[in-house]
Design an enzyme around this catalytic site. Structure first.
Site, PDB file in Angstrom:
ATOM      1  N   ASP A 116      42.824  50.515  27.834  1.00 16.27           N
ATOM      2  CA  ASP A 116      43.215  49.912  29.108  1.00 16.27           C
ATOM      3  C   ASP A 116      43.997  50.963  29.898  1.00 16.27           C
ATOM      4  OD1 ASP A 116      43.548  48.035  31.041  1.00 16.27           O
ATOM      5  OD2 ASP A 116      45.006  46.811  29.976  1.00 16.27           O
ATOM      6  N   GLU A 131      36.179  47.596  38.881  1.00 16.94           N
ATOM      7  CA  GLU A 131      36.569  46.345  39.542  1.00 16.94           C
ATOM      8  C   GLU A 131      36.125  46.255  40.998  1.00 16.94           C
ATOM      9  OE1 GLU A 131      40.401  43.390  39.411  1.00 16.94           O
ATOM     10  OE2 GLU A 131      40.122  45.053  38.037  1.00 16.94           O
ATOM     11  N   LYS A 140      33.894  44.206  37.166  1.00 20.78           N
ATOM     12  CA  LYS A 140      35.091  43.381  36.938  1.00 20.78           C
ATOM     13  C   LYS A 140      35.363  42.515  38.159  1.00 20.78           C
ATOM     14  CE  LYS A 140      39.262  44.472  34.501  1.00 20.78           C
ATOM     15  NZ  LYS A 140      40.373  45.391  34.382  1.00 20.78           N
ATOM     16  N   THR A 180      37.942  38.893  34.971  1.00 20.88           N
ATOM     17  CA  THR A 180      39.334  39.252  34.706  1.00 20.88           C
ATOM     18  C   THR A 180      40.286  38.225  35.317  1.00 20.88           C
ATOM     19  OG1 THR A 180      40.882  41.104  34.839  1.00 20.88           O
ATOM     20  CG2 THR A 180      39.471  40.747  36.756  1.00 20.88           C
ATOM     21  N   PHE A 193      44.385  37.192  29.934  1.00 18.65           N
ATOM     22  CA  PHE A 193      45.576  38.041  30.057  1.00 18.65           C
ATOM     23  C   PHE A 193      46.726  37.510  29.195  1.00 18.65           C
ATOM     24  CE2 PHE A 193      45.255  40.808  34.103  1.00 18.65           C
ATOM     25  CZ  PHE A 193      43.979  41.196  33.758  1.00 18.65           C
TER      26      PHE A 193
END
Length: 330
Positions: free
Chosen positions: A17, A99, A135, A159, A181
């Site tokens: 990440d 993303e 994403k 996400t 998350f």
């Protein structure tokens, strides 16, 4: 004895990440995922200035000599995310997540349009779309955009996912994977209750465990990738998840620790669990989202945070453009 990271890799696909290539080379993850905040941070590092400058030169050239720096910077950020993604794919054997602009989170058509643009940039550079995950924030509109993209063979990573309603809608849309998350869920509960949580009591760990068991119980193909960890304890509790995306600091801690790592999530155990099936349509999604204060607050906050990071990145790129020397004319 093997380190916790070595053992984790036996149960779970480990994903980096970060936008920092050096960390990826060190910890050898299978995949990597980035977000606007990580790209902004990486774009500010001197060792990646050549990537940023190359992208800006191309964007400036495409826009023409009289173009406004802000407009060029806004066009350049999409290309920059792909440029970082391409570099990352030279290091990791698997996939990279790139993303869509978080400011498009409630616009299905524009999300699809930007996803097509990202995939085209990768494919024009010779990267197979199978190695890219688009994403998208887990709004209803984002999930419906992903459903259409998946039908075209464009794989998606949903996400900013905090609630079971989001996870079920994603599974029914047949998205490739979701990123619940963990740490941000913990943050919300700590602030809301004033209590601290550890191990299996961590609300973020419990949320991902619930989603994982639901998916495996009902045979969904969508994979679960726990994200946004605050400590290694959360990661240890989710060993066995399909994937886990972990920041370099926590990868280093796992790599420096020896001990026995137990597989906590196991699809074969999920099958016999007593779990109620939910069917999600737009009205049910919105009702459940409104009722889940944590998911409602954190999705809103996450979209705003990623949007702000993009604005900061655009400002950074506009500033960099101003500082770049004008090309010499023959």
């Amino acid at each position: 004895m093997a380190t916790l990271l070595e053992q984790l890799k036996q149960y779970t696909t480990v994903v980096a990440d970060t936008g920092d290539m050096k960390s990826m080379e060190k910890f050898k993850p299978t995949d990597a995922t980035t977000n606007p905040s990580l790209i902004t941070a990486a774009a500010g590092m001197p060792e990646y200035s050549y990537i940023v400058d190359d992208v800006l030169k191309q964007a400036k050239s495409a826009a023409g000599a009289n173009s406004d720096d802000k407009a060029v910077a806004a066009a350049a950020f999409k290309t920059l995310a792909v440029a970082f993604g391409r570099k990352i794919l030279e290091i990791v054997p698997g996939r990279v997540s790139t993303e869509v602009d978080a400011r498009l989170s409630f616009d299905k058509e524009k999300t699809i349009e930007m996803a097509h643009d990202i995939i085209k940039q990768y494919e024009d550079a010779g990267v197979d779309r199978k190695r890219v995950l688009i994403k998208i924030a887990s709004t209803w509109e984002g999930i419906k955009a992903a459903e259409e993209l998946e039908k075209e063979g464009i794989h998606c990573n949903l996400t900013l996912l905090f609630g079971l309603h989001q996870a079920v809608a994603c599974a029914e849309a047949k998205v490739t994977l979701i990123s619940p998350f963990v740490g941000r869920i913990l943050d919300w509960y700590k602030k809301d209750t004033g209590k601290d949580y550890a191990g299996a009591e961590d609300p973020g760990v419990q949320s991902v465990t619930t989603i994982y068991n639901y998916y495996k119980k009902f045979g969904y193909k969508t994979q679960v990738m726990g994200a946004s960890f605050r400590n290694t304890s959360e990661i240890i509790e989710l060993a066995g998840s399909d994937l886990l995306t972990i920041a370099p600091k926590l990868l280093a801690e796992l790599d420096a620790t020896e001990g026995t790592l137990e597989k906590k999530l196991d699809a074969s155990k999920s099958a016999s669990m007593d779990i109620q099936k939910i069917t999600i349509d737009k009205a049910t999604f919105e009702k459940m989202h409104a009722a889940d204060r944590m998911a409602h607050d954190k999705l809103k906050e996450g979209i705003e945070g990623f949007s702000k990071a993009l604005e900061e990145l655009e400002e950074l790129l506009a500033k960099r453009l101003k500082e770049m020397p004008e090309p010499a004319h023959a």
